[in-house]
Scaffold this motif. Structure first.
Motif, PDB file in Angstrom:
ATOM      1  N   LYS A   2       0.987  -0.956  -0.335  1.00  0.00           N
ATOM      2  CA  LYS A   2       0.294   0.097  -0.039  1.00  0.00           C
ATOM      3  C   LYS A   2       0.831   1.105   0.193  1.00  0.00           C
ATOM      4  O   LYS A   2       0.399   1.824  -0.944  1.00  0.00           O
ATOM      5  CB  LYS A   2      -0.839   0.194   1.457  1.00  0.00           C
ATOM      6  N   LYS A   3       1.954   0.888   0.987  1.00  0.00           N
ATOM      7  CA  LYS A   3       3.190   2.493   1.019  1.00  0.00           C
ATOM      8  C   LYS A   3       3.631   2.294  -0.094  1.00  0.00           C
ATOM      9  O   LYS A   3       3.478   4.045  -0.326  1.00  0.00           O
ATOM     10  CB  LYS A   3       3.752   2.129   1.672  1.00  0.00           C
ATOM     11  N   ARG A   4       3.468   1.923  -1.218  1.00  0.00           N
ATOM     12  CA  ARG A   4       4.372   1.735  -2.431  1.00  0.00           C
ATOM     13  C   ARG A   4       3.152   2.208  -3.212  1.00  0.00           C
ATOM     14  O   ARG A   4       3.772   3.184  -4.150  1.00  0.00           O
ATOM     15  CB  ARG A   4       4.992   0.121  -3.514  1.00  0.00           C
ATOM     16  N   LEU A   9       1.435   7.343  -6.459  1.00  0.00           N
ATOM     17  CA  LEU A   9       0.524   8.060  -6.940  1.00  0.00           C
ATOM     18  C   LEU A   9       1.074   9.546  -6.356  1.00  0.00           C
ATOM     19  O   LEU A   9       0.870  10.632  -7.331  1.00  0.00           O
ATOM     20  CB  LEU A   9      -0.923   7.643  -6.466  1.00  0.00           C
ATOM     21  N   LEU A  10       1.673   9.575  -5.025  1.00  0.00           N
ATOM     22  CA  LEU A  10       1.929  10.561  -4.560  1.00  0.00           C
ATOM     23  C   LEU A  10       3.562  11.712  -6.685  1.00  0.00           C
ATOM     24  O   LEU A  10       3.348  12.630  -6.421  1.00  0.00           O
ATOM     25  CB  LEU A  10       2.614  10.909  -3.484  1.00  0.00           C
ATOM     26  N   VAL A  11       4.141  10.717  -6.841  1.00  0.00           N
ATOM     27  CA  VAL A  11       4.906  11.245  -7.531  1.00  0.00           C
ATOM     28  C   VAL A  11       4.598  11.660  -8.411  1.00  0.00           C
ATOM     29  O   VAL A  11       5.199  12.390  -9.039  1.00  0.00           O
ATOM     30  CB  VAL A  11       5.996  10.138  -7.499  1.00  0.00           C
ATOM     31  N   ALA A  12       3.333  10.728  -8.974  1.00  0.00           N
ATOM     32  CA  ALA A  12       3.134  11.340 -10.286  1.00  0.00           C
ATOM     33  C   ALA A  12       2.190  12.252 -10.323  1.00  0.00           C
ATOM     34  O   ALA A  12       2.021  12.779 -11.233  1.00  0.00           O
ATOM     35  CB  ALA A  12       1.770   9.404 -10.683  1.00  0.00           C
ATOM     36  N   GLN A  17       2.355  17.964 -11.873  1.00  0.00           N
ATOM     37  CA  GLN A  17       1.735  19.670 -11.668  1.00  0.00           C
ATOM     38  C   GLN A  17       2.917  20.158 -11.784  1.00  0.00           C
ATOM     39  O   GLN A  17       3.557  21.600 -12.972  1.00  0.00           O
ATOM     40  CB  GLN A  17       2.667  20.561 -10.418  1.00  0.00           C
ATOM     41  N   PHE A  18       4.655  19.611 -13.149  1.00  0.00           N
ATOM     42  CA  PHE A  18       5.434  20.195 -14.235  1.00  0.00           C
ATOM     43  C   PHE A  18       4.851  20.078 -15.855  1.00  0.00           C
ATOM     44  O   PHE A  18       5.253  21.149 -16.470  1.00  0.00           O
ATOM     45  CB  PHE A  18       6.345  19.316 -14.224  1.00  0.00           C
TER      46      PHE A  18
END
Length: 161
Positions: A2-4, A9-12, A17-18
């Motif tokens: 779950k953490k991965r 998802l957070l990294v994506a 945002q860029f």
């Protein structure tokens, strides 16, 4: 595991945002704007600015959430669609028949309550049109249509106004 997934998802989300869409914003004069060729009374201009121009002009006033992707992409697509349908800042580039038809559509959409879009009004409460504002826009568009139809008559594009 779950953490991965959450980390991925957070990294994506952060990477998204860029990649921002181009802003629909200009400070340059708009020589092909409807107001450059036809009278737009101050009352109608105020209504158009508050309820129409974000999607139907070359200058959008963006809310804060437009800077968060993927919402910004969705809004950019929505604005592109709106401008493709009718762009008040490019109105004079349309032929007279198209100008007439676009204002006929404005009248119809406003009378039916389809414009501004209900989804837009949900997020921009001030864009909602009162009965008096609807009447003002319809009266202005109808008057402008008559002016266009007279130009068409002179140009031989239409038999009767």
């Amino acid at each position: 595991m779950k953490k991965r997934i959450l980390t991925g998802l957070l990294v994506a989300f952060l990477l998204m945002q860029f990649f921002r869409p181009e802003a629909n914003s200009t400070t340059a004069p708009q020589p092909n704007a409807l107001s450059a060729g036809y009278a737009v009374p101050e009352a109608a201009a105020i209504i158009l600015k508050k309820s129409c121009n974000d999607c139907h002009s070359n200058n959008t006033s963006y809310p804060w959430y437009a800077h968060v992707q993927p919402v910004g992409w969705w809004l950019a697509d929505h604005i592109k669609d709106g401008k493709n349908e009718l762009n008040f800042d490019e109105f004079l580039t349309y032929g007279l028949k198209k100008q007439d038809h676009k204002l006929e559509e404005v009248i119809e959409e406003v009378k039916k309550g389809h414009m501004p879009l209900p989804s837009y009004v949900r997020m921009h409460k001030s864009a909602a049109l009162t009965k008096a504002e609807k009447e003002a826009i319809v009266a202005w568009a109808d008057k402008t249509r008559k002016e266009i139809q007279n130009k068409m008559l002179v140009a031989g594009e239409r038999k009767t106004p």
